[in-house]
Design a protein around this motif. Structure first.
Motif, PDB file in Angstrom:
ATOM      1  N   ASN A  59       1.098  -1.089   0.146  1.00 57.69           N
ATOM      2  CA  ASN A  59       0.943   0.121  -0.142  1.00 57.69           C
ATOM      3  C   ASN A  59       1.013   1.456  -0.317  1.00 57.69           C
ATOM      4  O   ASN A  59       1.536   1.680   1.142  1.00 57.69           O
ATOM      5  CB  ASN A  59      -0.834  -0.097   1.096  1.00 57.69           C
ATOM      6  N   ILE A  60       0.958   2.274  -1.347  1.00 54.32           N
ATOM      7  CA  ILE A  60       1.931   2.835  -1.245  1.00 54.32           C
ATOM      8  C   ILE A  60       2.049   4.696  -0.631  1.00 54.32           C
ATOM      9  O   ILE A  60       1.739   5.416  -0.349  1.00 54.32           O
ATOM     10  CB  ILE A  60       2.319   3.461  -2.035  1.00 54.32           C
ATOM     11  N   MET A  61       0.106   4.254  -0.307  1.00 54.51           N
ATOM     12  CA  MET A  61      -0.495   5.901   0.639  1.00 54.51           C
ATOM     13  C   MET A  61       0.898   5.266   2.187  1.00 54.51           C
ATOM     14  O   MET A  61      -0.099   6.289   2.384  1.00 54.51           O
ATOM     15  CB  MET A  61      -1.421   5.398   0.543  1.00 54.51           C
ATOM     16  N   SER A 101      -3.890  17.736  -5.380  1.00 49.51           N
ATOM     17  CA  SER A 101      -4.561  18.576  -6.489  1.00 49.51           C
ATOM     18  C   SER A 101      -5.966  18.501  -7.096  1.00 49.51           C
ATOM     19  O   SER A 101      -6.887  19.497  -6.419  1.00 49.51           O
ATOM     20  CB  SER A 101      -4.062  19.049  -7.946  1.00 49.51           C
ATOM     21  N   ALA A 102      -6.252  16.900  -6.426  1.00 52.99           N
ATOM     22  CA  ALA A 102      -8.185  17.007  -7.080  1.00 52.99           C
ATOM     23  C   ALA A 102      -9.070  16.292  -6.175  1.00 52.99           C
ATOM     24  O   ALA A 102      -9.906  16.027  -6.385  1.00 52.99           O
ATOM     25  CB  ALA A 102      -7.602  15.801  -8.165  1.00 52.99           C
ATOM     26  N   ASN A 103      -7.759  16.509  -4.417  1.00 55.08           N
ATOM     27  CA  ASN A 103      -8.340  16.581  -3.191  1.00 55.08           C
ATOM     28  C   ASN A 103      -8.911  15.586  -3.674  1.00 55.08           C
ATOM     29  O   ASN A 103     -10.043  14.764  -3.126  1.00 55.08           O
ATOM     30  CB  ASN A 103      -9.130  17.408  -3.503  1.00 55.08           C
ATOM     31  N   PHE A 104      -8.162  14.311  -4.101  1.00 54.42           N
ATOM     32  CA  PHE A 104      -7.974  13.079  -3.965  1.00 54.42           C
ATOM     33  C   PHE A 104      -6.853  11.982  -3.741  1.00 54.42           C
ATOM     34  O   PHE A 104      -5.939  12.077  -4.051  1.00 54.42           O
ATOM     35  CB  PHE A 104      -8.749  12.252  -5.795  1.00 54.42           C
ATOM     36  N   ARG A 105      -7.320  11.420  -2.455  1.00 58.16           N
ATOM     37  CA  ARG A 105      -6.771  10.334  -1.190  1.00 58.16           C
ATOM     38  C   ARG A 105      -7.259   9.451  -0.933  1.00 58.16           C
ATOM     39  O   ARG A 105      -7.651   9.784  -0.004  1.00 58.16           O
ATOM     40  CB  ARG A 105      -5.656  11.089  -0.969  1.00 58.16           C
ATOM     41  N   PRO A 106      -7.045   7.848  -1.667  1.00 60.54           N
ATOM     42  CA  PRO A 106      -7.438   6.833  -1.127  1.00 60.54           C
ATOM     43  C   PRO A 106      -6.927   6.927   0.110  1.00 60.54           C
ATOM     44  O   PRO A 106      -5.553   6.789  -0.421  1.00 60.54           O
ATOM     45  CB  PRO A 106      -7.024   6.190  -2.717  1.00 60.54           C
ATOM     46  N   SER A 107      -7.310   5.909   0.941  1.00 56.91           N
ATOM     47  CA  SER A 107      -6.289   5.652   2.075  1.00 56.91           C
ATOM     48  C   SER A 107      -6.139   3.645   1.433  1.00 56.91           C
ATOM     49  O   SER A 107      -4.687   4.014   2.676  1.00 56.91           O
ATOM     50  CB  SER A 107      -7.730   5.107   2.772  1.00 56.91           C
ATOM     51  N   ALA A 108      -6.456   3.805   0.387  1.00 58.94           N
ATOM     52  CA  ALA A 108      -4.752   2.247  -0.004  1.00 58.94           C
ATOM     53  C   ALA A 108      -5.023   2.860  -1.673  1.00 58.94           C
ATOM     54  O   ALA A 108      -5.258   2.662  -2.882  1.00 58.94           O
ATOM     55  CB  ALA A 108      -5.262   0.767   0.280  1.00 58.94           C
ATOM     56  N   LEU A 109      -3.235   1.748  -1.876  1.00 65.29           N
ATOM     57  CA  LEU A 109      -3.111   2.031  -3.441  1.00 65.29           C
ATOM     58  C   LEU A 109      -2.053   1.138  -3.931  1.00 65.29           C
ATOM     59  O   LEU A 109      -0.933   1.539  -3.243  1.00 65.29           O
ATOM     60  CB  LEU A 109      -2.981   3.455  -3.442  1.00 65.29           C
ATOM     61  N   VAL A 117       5.977  -6.010  10.331  1.00 66.14           N
ATOM     62  CA  VAL A 117       6.025  -6.610   9.159  1.00 66.14           C
ATOM     63  C   VAL A 117       4.920  -6.860   9.311  1.00 66.14           C
ATOM     64  O   VAL A 117       4.300  -6.646   9.262  1.00 66.14           O
ATOM     65  CB  VAL A 117       6.784  -8.463  10.008  1.00 66.14           C
ATOM     66  N   GLY A 118       4.559  -6.354   7.786  1.00 66.33           N
ATOM     67  CA  GLY A 118       3.076  -6.901   6.566  1.00 66.33           C
ATOM     68  C   GLY A 118       2.441  -4.561   7.468  1.00 66.33           C
ATOM     69  O   GLY A 118       1.104  -5.355   6.863  1.00 66.33           O
ATOM     70  N   HIS A 119       2.988  -3.930   7.893  1.00 65.40           N
ATOM     71  CA  HIS A 119       2.035  -3.447   7.986  1.00 65.40           C
ATOM     72  C   HIS A 119       1.417  -2.436   6.768  1.00 65.40           C
ATOM     73  O   HIS A 119       0.742  -1.654   7.384  1.00 65.40           O
ATOM     74  CB  HIS A 119       3.061  -1.872   9.028  1.00 65.40           C
ATOM     75  N   ALA A 120       2.038  -2.346   5.512  1.00 65.09           N
ATOM     76  CA  ALA A 120       1.598  -1.797   4.686  1.00 65.09           C
ATOM     77  C   ALA A 120       1.031  -2.176   3.740  1.00 65.09           C
ATOM     78  O   ALA A 120       0.746  -2.532   2.313  1.00 65.09           O
ATOM     79  CB  ALA A 120       3.063  -0.358   4.042  1.00 65.09           C
ATOM     80  N   ARG A 121       1.024  -4.058   4.089  1.00 64.93           N
ATOM     81  CA  ARG A 121       0.023  -5.056   3.451  1.00 64.93           C
ATOM     82  C   ARG A 121      -1.389  -4.531   2.950  1.00 64.93           C
ATOM     83  O   ARG A 121      -2.151  -4.377   4.010  1.00 64.93           O
ATOM     84  CB  ARG A 121      -0.218  -6.396   3.516  1.00 64.93           C
ATOM     85  N   MET A 122      -1.655  -4.810   1.576  1.00 64.64           N
ATOM     86  CA  MET A 122      -2.755  -4.136   1.468  1.00 64.64           C
ATOM     87  C   MET A 122      -3.905  -5.255   2.553  1.00 64.64           C
ATOM     88  O   MET A 122      -4.070  -6.576   2.221  1.00 64.64           O
ATOM     89  CB  MET A 122      -2.820  -4.358  -0.560  1.00 64.64           C
ATOM     90  N   GLN A 123      -4.780  -4.479   2.891  1.00 58.54           N
ATOM     91  CA  GLN A 123      -6.081  -4.981   3.833  1.00 58.54           C
ATOM     92  C   GLN A 123      -7.524  -5.045   2.691  1.00 58.54           C
ATOM     93  O   GLN A 123      -7.854  -6.064   3.333  1.00 58.54           O
ATOM     94  CB  GLN A 123      -5.909  -4.810   4.709  1.00 58.54           C
ATOM     95  N   ILE A 124      -7.352  -4.250   2.202  1.00 65.03           N
ATOM     96  CA  ILE A 124      -8.771  -4.298   1.491  1.00 65.03           C
ATOM     97  C   ILE A 124      -8.709  -4.590  -0.348  1.00 65.03           C
ATOM     98  O   ILE A 124      -7.312  -4.216  -0.606  1.00 65.03           O
ATOM     99  CB  ILE A 124      -9.601  -2.582   1.387  1.00 65.03           C
ATOM    100  N   GLN A 125      -9.931  -4.541  -1.321  1.00 63.42           N
ATOM    101  CA  GLN A 125      -9.766  -5.672  -2.311  1.00 63.42           C
ATOM    102  C   GLN A 125      -9.706  -4.065  -2.884  1.00 63.42           C
ATOM    103  O   GLN A 125     -11.045  -2.905  -2.470  1.00 63.42           O
ATOM    104  CB  GLN A 125     -11.261  -6.156  -2.938  1.00 63.42           C
ATOM    105  N   VAL A 126      -8.983  -3.771  -3.489  1.00 66.49           N
ATOM    106  CA  VAL A 126      -8.827  -1.975  -4.464  1.00 66.49           C
ATOM    107  C   VAL A 126      -9.782  -2.265  -5.771  1.00 66.49           C
ATOM    108  O   VAL A 126      -9.287  -3.283  -6.421  1.00 66.49           O
ATOM    109  CB  VAL A 126      -7.448  -1.857  -4.622  1.00 66.49           C
ATOM    110  N   PRO A 127     -10.900  -1.257  -6.125  1.00 64.62           N
ATOM    111  CA  PRO A 127     -11.117  -1.479  -7.500  1.00 64.62           C
ATOM    112  C   PRO A 127      -9.992  -1.146  -8.637  1.00 64.62           C
ATOM    113  O   PRO A 127      -8.847  -0.775  -8.417  1.00 64.62           O
ATOM    114  CB  PRO A 127     -11.731  -0.334  -7.591  1.00 64.62           C
TER     115      PRO A 127
END
Length: 271
Positions: free
Chosen positions: A125-127, A198-206, A251-261
């Protein structure tokens, strides 16, 4: 180099032919003085030719030794760059995205790149904050972008400095890595973050990218590490237990925990 060798070979054949003709003619002349002169002249040509061949061989051996020494220096400089990239950057990404620490560890840097690195990185998760950024807490997107840019500059500098004394395989692999979607995309993540802000778009996970993208890069990197280790006769590094320790991020603190569209899958343009 090949044309020079061919020219020397032709010249050598001509000198041998001339020497043989002069010595042969000396036996048919009626003058003892002239016969001795011709024999000495022919023998002198042969002696000179042998000395030239010996001198060329000495120069060739010296050039080979100098090239080997320069190539060793080049590979040790490259080893230093690869060590930092694997240990400080790629392992951080891996540690933060892997589900759990492997029971048997990850072994050498080469083994890590070959067998462990590629799969989990696509789940990063790069966020999330980078575990290597403390006490500051940059997102992985910003941290990866800056880290990849530094590594790419090091690779470009290495190619510019050592291209003349490095093998074609090493240069080709380094250039392929510079052009890889993995590195190129990573350097663009900070601009993506600015655009989303700039677009006021900041997803919690990517997530970072695709398994295919990371696998392709891992193969190139493993081959380049193999080239370095074969030349230097040394492993570029081994991981130990301390590499896993971080008192602030598990360990794994930034691993994706949700399914991203699919629309939010972070992949390079045109891929």
């Amino acid at each position: 180099m090949k044309s020079i060798l061919n020219s020397r070979l032709k010249m050598g054949v001509i000198l041998i032919a001339v020497s043989a003709a002069v010595i042969a003619y000396s036996y048919f002349t009626q003058s003892a003085w002239l016969s001795g002169l011709l024999q000495n002249f022919g023998a002198g040509i042969v002696t000179s030719l042998l000395l030239i061949v010996l001198y060329d061989r000495i120069i060739e051996k010296r050039a080979e030794a100098e090239l080997k020494a320069r190539r060793l220096i080049a590979m040790r400089r490259l080893s230093y760059a690869l060590q930092g990239h694997v240990q400080s950057v790629l392992f951080s990404m891996y540690r933060s995205s892997v589900e759990s620490r492997p029971v048997d560890g990850v072994g050498s840097y080469r083994e890590f790149v070959r067998s462990h690195f590629a799969g989990p990185i696509a789940n990063l998760n790069i966020m999330a904050p980078s575990d290597a950024g403390y006490p500051t807490t940059p997102s992985y997107a910003d941290w990866i972008a800056q880290s990849f840019k530094v590594f790419m500059e090091m690779l470009r500098g290495w190619i510019t400095t050592y291209a003349t004394c490095s093998s074609n395989d090493s240069i080709g692999l380094a250039e392929s890595m510079l052009a890889s979607p993995f590195l190129v995309w990573g350097t663009q993540l900070d601009r993506m973050m600015v655009a989303m802000g700039s677009a006021n778009f900041r997803p919690s996970a990517l997530n970072f990218g695709t398994p295919a993208m990371t696998s392709e890069y891992a193969q190139l990197l493993e081959r380049l590490i193999a080239e370095v280790e074969a030349t230097t006769g040394e492993s570029i590094g081994e991981f130990n237990d301390s590499a896993w320790h971080n008192e602030f991020y598990p360990v794994g603190h930034a691993r994706m925990q949700i399914q991203v569209p699919p629309v939010f899958q972070a992949t390079p343009a045109g891929r």
